[in-house]
Design a protein around this motif. Structure first.
Motif, PDB file in Angstrom:
ATOM      1  N   ILE A 183       0.853  -1.189   0.000  1.00 29.67           N
ATOM      2  CA  ILE A 183       0.000   0.000   0.000  1.00 29.67           C
ATOM      3  C   ILE A 183       0.892   1.243   0.000  1.00 29.67           C
ATOM      4  O   ILE A 183       1.765   1.391   0.864  1.00 29.67           O
ATOM      5  CB  ILE A 183      -0.915   0.028   1.243  1.00 29.67           C
ATOM      6  CG1 ILE A 183      -1.783  -1.237   1.331  1.00 29.67           C
ATOM      7  CG2 ILE A 183      -1.772   1.292   1.232  1.00 29.67           C
ATOM      8  CD1 ILE A 183      -2.846  -1.359   0.293  1.00 29.67           C
ATOM      9  N   ALA A 241      -0.680   4.508  -0.938  1.00 27.65           N
ATOM     10  CA  ALA A 241      -1.544   5.685  -0.762  1.00 27.65           C
ATOM     11  C   ALA A 241      -2.941   5.219  -0.404  1.00 27.65           C
ATOM     12  O   ALA A 241      -3.374   4.124  -0.781  1.00 27.65           O
ATOM     13  CB  ALA A 241      -1.577   6.542  -2.027  1.00 27.65           C
ATOM     14  N   HIS A 273      -6.991   6.647  -0.482  1.00 32.26           N
ATOM     15  CA  HIS A 273      -7.806   7.658  -1.169  1.00 32.26           C
ATOM     16  C   HIS A 273      -9.195   7.848  -0.573  1.00 32.26           C
ATOM     17  O   HIS A 273     -10.035   8.505  -1.189  1.00 32.26           O
ATOM     18  CB  HIS A 273      -7.945   7.284  -2.646  1.00 32.26           C
ATOM     19  CG  HIS A 273      -6.644   7.153  -3.356  1.00 32.26           C
ATOM     20  ND1 HIS A 273      -5.831   8.238  -3.643  1.00 32.26           N
ATOM     21  CD2 HIS A 273      -5.988   6.054  -3.814  1.00 32.26           C
ATOM     22  CE1 HIS A 273      -4.738   7.815  -4.273  1.00 32.26           C
ATOM     23  NE2 HIS A 273      -4.801   6.500  -4.378  1.00 32.26           N
ATOM     24  N   TYR A 333      -7.250   2.130  -2.345  1.00 34.85           N
ATOM     25  CA  TYR A 333      -5.813   2.273  -2.099  1.00 34.85           C
ATOM     26  C   TYR A 333      -5.036   2.236  -3.414  1.00 34.85           C
ATOM     27  O   TYR A 333      -5.481   1.635  -4.395  1.00 34.85           O
ATOM     28  CB  TYR A 333      -5.297   1.114  -1.226  1.00 34.85           C
ATOM     29  CG  TYR A 333      -6.044   0.907   0.052  1.00 34.85           C
ATOM     30  CD1 TYR A 333      -5.661   1.544   1.227  1.00 34.85           C
ATOM     31  CD2 TYR A 333      -7.145   0.050   0.105  1.00 34.85           C
ATOM     32  CE1 TYR A 333      -6.346   1.343   2.426  1.00 34.85           C
ATOM     33  CE2 TYR A 333      -7.848  -0.159   1.288  1.00 34.85           C
ATOM     34  CZ  TYR A 333      -7.444   0.490   2.441  1.00 34.85           C
ATOM     35  OH  TYR A 333      -8.124   0.285   3.621  1.00 34.85           O
ATOM     36  N   THR A 334      -3.873   2.865  -3.416  1.00 37.30           N
ATOM     37  CA  THR A 334      -2.905   2.626  -4.478  1.00 37.30           C
ATOM     38  C   THR A 334      -1.937   1.557  -3.984  1.00 37.30           C
ATOM     39  O   THR A 334      -1.357   1.681  -2.905  1.00 37.30           O
ATOM     40  CB  THR A 334      -2.129   3.900  -4.840  1.00 37.30           C
ATOM     41  OG1 THR A 334      -3.032   4.863  -5.374  1.00 37.30           O
ATOM     42  CG2 THR A 334      -1.066   3.596  -5.901  1.00 37.30           C
ATOM     43  N   ARG A 339       1.420  -0.789  -4.944  1.00 37.38           N
ATOM     44  CA  ARG A 339       2.601  -0.890  -5.811  1.00 37.38           C
ATOM     45  C   ARG A 339       3.017  -2.344  -5.941  1.00 37.38           C
ATOM     46  O   ARG A 339       3.191  -3.044  -4.946  1.00 37.38           O
ATOM     47  CB  ARG A 339       3.755  -0.065  -5.241  1.00 37.38           C
ATOM     48  CG  ARG A 339       5.023  -0.065  -6.085  1.00 37.38           C
ATOM     49  CD  ARG A 339       6.121   0.708  -5.384  1.00 37.38           C
ATOM     50  NE  ARG A 339       7.342   0.778  -6.181  1.00 37.38           N
ATOM     51  CZ  ARG A 339       8.282  -0.171  -6.202  1.00 37.38           C
ATOM     52  NH1 ARG A 339       8.140  -1.254  -5.458  1.00 37.38           N
ATOM     53  NH2 ARG A 339       9.356  -0.025  -6.959  1.00 37.38           N
ATOM     54  N   CYS A 365       1.771   0.730 -10.297  1.00 33.67           N
ATOM     55  CA  CYS A 365       0.852   1.111  -9.226  1.00 33.67           C
ATOM     56  C   CYS A 365      -0.577   1.014  -9.734  1.00 33.67           C
ATOM     57  O   CYS A 365      -0.893   1.520 -10.812  1.00 33.67           O
ATOM     58  CB  CYS A 365       1.147   2.528  -8.746  1.00 33.67           C
ATOM     59  SG  CYS A 365       2.689   2.680  -7.810  1.00 33.67           S
ATOM     60  N   ILE A 366      -1.437   0.353  -8.965  1.00 36.58           N
ATOM     61  CA  ILE A 366      -2.825   0.134  -9.351  1.00 36.58           C
ATOM     62  C   ILE A 366      -3.728   0.593  -8.211  1.00 36.58           C
ATOM     63  O   ILE A 366      -3.473   0.260  -7.041  1.00 36.58           O
ATOM     64  CB  ILE A 366      -3.105  -1.347  -9.657  1.00 36.58           C
ATOM     65  CG1 ILE A 366      -2.066  -1.912 -10.642  1.00 36.58           C
ATOM     66  CG2 ILE A 366      -4.504  -1.517 -10.226  1.00 36.58           C
ATOM     67  CD1 ILE A 366      -2.212  -3.403 -10.885  1.00 36.58           C
ATOM     68  N   ASP A 367      -4.783   1.327  -8.527  1.00 35.51           N
ATOM     69  CA  ASP A 367      -5.779   1.710  -7.531  1.00 35.51           C
ATOM     70  C   ASP A 367      -6.757   0.550  -7.345  1.00 35.51           C
ATOM     71  O   ASP A 367      -7.416   0.128  -8.305  1.00 35.51           O
ATOM     72  CB  ASP A 367      -6.520   2.972  -7.967  1.00 35.51           C
ATOM     73  CG  ASP A 367      -5.650   4.212  -7.888  1.00 35.51           C
ATOM     74  OD1 ASP A 367      -4.621   4.182  -7.185  1.00 35.51           O
ATOM     75  OD2 ASP A 367      -6.006   5.222  -8.535  1.00 35.51           O
TER      76      ASP A 367
END
Length: 218
Positions: A162, A164, A166, A187-188, A190, A206-208
């Motif tokens: 994790i 980030a 949001h 979350y973003t 990685r 990076c994927i949300d």
């Protein structure tokens, strides 16, 4: 769902060739198609996730052979027929033969610039507790749902971190099927390229991702 749209990590489609000085439109019919998609989206008969699910339900060869606006045209025709706003015969003949179905809103030309400028924020309040923090190690769930999901196949069952948080946002897996917005933490995450594809590289993706897609790594 596992459909033609989920192409991440697939080979055989050739290289990506960016077009230098690409124009906004490549053909005269494209702005008309975009206007139709925008106007019908404002009609209130479906949401953005239902529209995405319609596109991914197109037959594979039709999807892969279609340009950006062709794909949206075919998907909106599918939705119009499914919702009874037009009939298949009307679509084939190009003229109305039955009374039009009702919509909740009608798009006006003066409304469009403001709508395009503001977009459609998906953040929603929720009382759900936050399950993860930046720095937490997680693994995506290895799911193969029949319905809509924003967890791509190439990232399922993969370990990441994790990076980030949001807040809580509309959960597409629910919203695409008329089951409500069901806000979930977003979350973003990685992932290393080595984890995703076994590549010996320092690259990362990076994927949300929404919380229901994730589980904690012990």
């Amino acid at each position: 769902m596992n459909g033609p749209h989920d192409m991440g990590g697939f080979t055989g489609f050739g290289p990506v060739k960016p077009e230098a000085d690409e124009p906004v439109w490549h053909a005269a019919w494209e702005p008309r198609a975009f206007a139709l998609v925008l106007a019908m989206g404002m009609g209130g008969r479906w949401n953005i996730d239902e529209a995405r699910h319609a596109r991914e339900r197109l037959p594979a060869l039709q999807y892969w052979r279609s340009s950006y606006y062709e794909m949206r045209h075919y998907a909106i025709v599918l939705q119009l027929i499914e919702l009874g706003l037009i009939t298949a015969i009307e679509e084939e003949q190009g003229r109305m033969s039955v009374a039009p179905g009702a919509v909740k809103r009608v798009a006006k030309a003066e409304m469009i610039p403001g709508i395009l400028a503001s977009g459609g924020p998906s953040i929603r309040p929720s009382n759900r507790p936050q399950g993860f923090q930046p720095g937490d190690k997680v693994r995506t769930r290895n799911i193969n749902p029949q319905g809509h999901t924003r967890l791509p196949r190439y990232a399922r069952g993969k370990a990441g971190e994790i990076v980030a948080v949001h807040g809580t946002h509309v959960f597409p897996d629910s919203n695409a099927h008329g089951r409500g917005e069901d806000p979930q933490w977003l979350y973003t995450v990685r992932f290393t390229a080595r984890e995703l594809w076994g590549k010996d590289t320092k690259d990362a993706v990076c994927i949300d991702l929404w919380e229901p897609y994730l589980e904690a790594l012990a």
